[in-house]
Enzyme design. Structure first.
Site, mmCIF file in Angstrom:
data_model
loop_
_atom_site.group_PDB
_atom_site.id
_atom_site.type_symbol
_atom_site.label_atom_id
_atom_site.label_comp_id
_atom_site.label_asym_id
_atom_site.label_seq_id
_atom_site.Cartn_x
_atom_site.Cartn_y
_atom_site.Cartn_z
ATOM 1 N N HIS A 56 0.836 -1.213 0.000
ATOM 2 C CA HIS A 56 0.000 0.000 0.000
ATOM 3 C C HIS A 56 0.865 1.254 0.000
ATOM 4 O O HIS A 56 1.516 1.569 0.993
ATOM 5 C CB HIS A 56 -0.927 0.003 1.220
ATOM 6 C CG HIS A 56 -1.922 1.120 1.183
ATOM 7 N ND1 HIS A 56 -3.262 0.906 0.951
ATOM 8 C CD2 HIS A 56 -1.780 2.466 1.301
ATOM 9 C CE1 HIS A 56 -3.898 2.079 0.947
ATOM 10 N NE2 HIS A 56 -3.009 3.041 1.168
ATOM 11 N N HIS A 58 1.485 5.450 -1.978
ATOM 12 C CA HIS A 58 0.995 6.558 -2.823
ATOM 13 C C HIS A 58 2.185 7.192 -3.518
ATOM 14 O O HIS A 58 2.762 8.152 -3.019
ATOM 15 C CB HIS A 58 0.249 7.592 -1.977
ATOM 16 C CG HIS A 58 -1.016 7.057 -1.401
ATOM 17 N ND1 HIS A 58 -2.245 7.224 -1.999
ATOM 18 C CD2 HIS A 58 -1.240 6.307 -0.292
ATOM 19 C CE1 HIS A 58 -3.174 6.613 -1.286
ATOM 20 N NE2 HIS A 58 -2.592 6.041 -0.236
ATOM 21 N N GLN A 151 -9.609 9.412 -5.031
ATOM 22 C CA GLN A 151 -9.296 10.061 -3.746
ATOM 23 C C GLN A 151 -10.447 10.938 -3.224
ATOM 24 O O GLN A 151 -10.709 10.973 -2.030
ATOM 25 C CB GLN A 151 -8.035 10.922 -3.930
ATOM 26 C CG GLN A 151 -7.697 11.864 -2.787
ATOM 27 C CD GLN A 151 -6.836 11.226 -1.726
ATOM 28 O OE1 GLN A 151 -5.671 10.918 -1.957
ATOM 29 N NE2 GLN A 151 -7.413 10.991 -0.566
ATOM 30 N N HIS A 209 -9.260 1.817 -0.048
ATOM 31 C CA HIS A 209 -9.128 2.494 1.238
ATOM 32 C C HIS A 209 -10.486 2.296 1.900
ATOM 33 O O HIS A 209 -11.499 2.749 1.366
ATOM 34 C CB HIS A 209 -8.873 3.980 1.034
ATOM 35 C CG HIS A 209 -7.476 4.298 0.640
ATOM 36 N ND1 HIS A 209 -6.944 3.935 -0.567
ATOM 37 C CD2 HIS A 209 -6.492 4.952 1.317
ATOM 38 C CE1 HIS A 209 -5.687 4.349 -0.618
ATOM 39 N NE2 HIS A 209 -5.384 4.966 0.511
ATOM 40 N N GLU A 212 -11.027 4.231 6.807
ATOM 41 C CA GLU A 212 -9.849 4.873 7.403
ATOM 42 C C GLU A 212 -10.347 6.031 8.264
ATOM 43 O O GLU A 212 -10.268 7.202 7.901
ATOM 44 C CB GLU A 212 -8.881 5.376 6.318
ATOM 45 C CG GLU A 212 -7.566 5.881 6.921
ATOM 46 C CD GLU A 212 -6.601 6.442 5.890
ATOM 47 O OE1 GLU A 212 -6.955 6.529 4.703
ATOM 48 O OE2 GLU A 212 -5.473 6.793 6.281
ATOM 49 N N ASP A 308 2.395 3.194 2.933
ATOM 50 C CA ASP A 308 1.389 4.218 2.665
ATOM 51 C C ASP A 308 2.011 5.528 2.174
ATOM 52 O O ASP A 308 1.724 5.971 1.069
ATOM 53 C CB ASP A 308 0.517 4.472 3.910
ATOM 54 C CG ASP A 308 -0.845 5.068 3.573
ATOM 55 O OD1 ASP A 308 -1.155 5.214 2.382
ATOM 56 O OD2 ASP A 308 -1.607 5.374 4.502
HETATM 57 FE FE FE2 Z 1 -3.431 5.136 1.500
#
Ligand code: FE2
Length: 430
Positions: A56, A58, A151, A209, A212, A308
């Site tokens: 995971h 970005h 997102q 996701h 979260e 992440d």
């Molecule tokens: Fe993430």
């Protein structure tokens, strides 16, 4: 043999093993291998592992810390706002350059496979194009898997589903989502259904996701497990973060855990980020926020630890070290038993490799000769020391090297150097 690595200790604790490599693959794995190698490397009893895998990440935001400003509150939501301010200013060249720089760090850390989410809410799909280019350029030395990540919300952001379809058509590998960020719980559940149906139709993997948040009522993981089962997606779906499970009522969790296991959904916790972003609205005591890792493992769910973020709007730390990730995960989950510590190593190697569906991953004859020689005698010691990667091999070729982490001492009557290692038998879990 083209290459023989002598006297390796394997992640399962077997020691004195020789690894014979022919071309790009492991050809033999046994003690006292007779065959000679055109090149021979002495592992000196050190741990030799398949490479680290980050389930995971970005990469479109990596190394952008401070652009255009620093996240002052340190919250997830301000991070999303800062990222929103940066998006219109992103250039493809800068994005590619930052991603390639991070991949250099990754390789030096023995991290040779990364699943990265890529934001598809910008109609230009500039980040998608940039990361497809990065995936092509790093392919000889690093497996990059891309997730189409809405997102700003699949249903909340106009055009997001169209952009997601375009991104998949352009070659993005996995379907992403963010149900807890949609406007309502119902819209969140609807987004999960739509995305799972799309993935089933296209024959793709899913990684969302999911929940979260510290809100114990955020239960999109329940819908994700249900849709996975309904659509026959078992083994191809992951729920990332799942932090709301930290705050859930124990009775509900006791119903949810077996449902997740039954659906074959994997869990991806992100310990560095969960411990920093969750609990921000708490005074004291402050929740840790990481999902229920030991309980998920006990229920039979695959659990990986992801990095992440590294130096981005959400996190001003990190250097691509999956042992740092495992170290934090071990502490936050209180996985301090010997077997549990070993499982934390698997959570940054073998388990994420399975979640990504990596082919030829492992340390057996026939697998890719992708290996990391660590300055440690066991998996547990590797985590304790965030051990130096003495040597990283990709397809049988050395791609990175680093010295051992020794220090010299100038103390009367004491040794003239220390290496922080202890006898190997004390740190093997089995
Ligand atoms: Fe993430």
């Amino acid at each position: 043999m083209d290459l023989v690595i002598r006297n390796a200790t394997l992640p399962d604790g077997k020691s004195g093993i020789d690894i014979g490599i022919e071309g790009a693959r492991i050809a033999a794995l046994q003690p006292g291998l007779q065959a000679r190698g055109a090149r021979e490397i002495d592992a000196e009893g050190d741990l030799v592992s398949p490479p680290f895998v980050d389930a995971h990440f970005h990469m479109d935001a990596v190394l952008s810390y401070g652009l255009p400003r620093v996240n002052r509150s340190g919250t997830l939501l301000e991070g999303i706002a800062v990222w929103g301010e940066l998006k219109p200013q992103l250039s493809q060249e800068a994005l590619v350059e930052r991603a390639l720089r991070y991949c250099d760090w990754a390789v030096a850390r023995g991290l040779l496979a990364i699943r990265t989410h890529v934001d598809i809410c910008d109609d230009r799909l500039l980040a998608v194009e940039a990361l497809l280019e990065v995936r092509r350029r790093v392919a000889p030395y690093l497996d990059l898997q891309l997730v189409a990540f809405p997102q700003d919300g699949l249903l909340r952001s106009p055009g997001a589903f169209g952009n997601l379809r375009r991104a998949i058509a352009m070659g993005v590998d996995v379907v992403g989502g963010i149900p807890h960020f949609e406007r309502t719980m119902a819209q969140g559940a609807e987004s999960v259904r739509l995305l799972c149906e799309f993935a089933a139709e296209k024959g793709l993997r899913v990684d969302m996701h999911c929940d979260e948040t510290d809100d114990p009522m955020s239960r999109h993981i329940e819908t994700l497990a249900f849709e996975t089962q309904r659509l026959g997606l078992q083994g191809r779906v992951a729920g990332s973060h799942l932090t709301s499970m930290h705050s859930m009522d124990n009775y509900y969790a006791s119903k949810l855990l077996p449902l997740i296991a039954e659906s074959g959904v994997a869990a991806i916790a992100n310990p560095l980020i969960n411990i920093t972003l969750q609990g921000r609205h708490d005074s004291y005591p402050k929740r840790r926020g990481m999902t229920r890792v030991p309980e998920l493992l006990a229920a039979g769910v695959d659990v990986a630890f992801g990095h992440d973020c590294v130096l981005d709007p959400w996190y001003g730390m990190g250097s691509g070290d999956m042992l740092e990730v495992a170290h934090m995960g071990l502490h936050v989950a209180q996985m301090t038993g010997l077997d549990a510590m070993h499982q934390c190593f698997l959570a940054v190697t073998q388990t994420p490799a399975r979640i990504l569906g990596l082919d030829g991953y492992g340390i057996e004859p026939g697998c890719h000769a992708d290996l990391v020689i660590l300055d440690a005698g066991s998996t547990v010691e590797a985590i304790r020391l965030r051990a130096a990667r003495r040597m990283v091999l990709r397809r049988g070729q050395v791609v990175a090297q680093a010295p051992r982490s020794n220090a010299s001492l100038q103390l009367p009557g004491r040794p003239d150097n220390v290496n922080f290692r202890i006898a190997p038998q004390a740190t093997h879990s089995r």
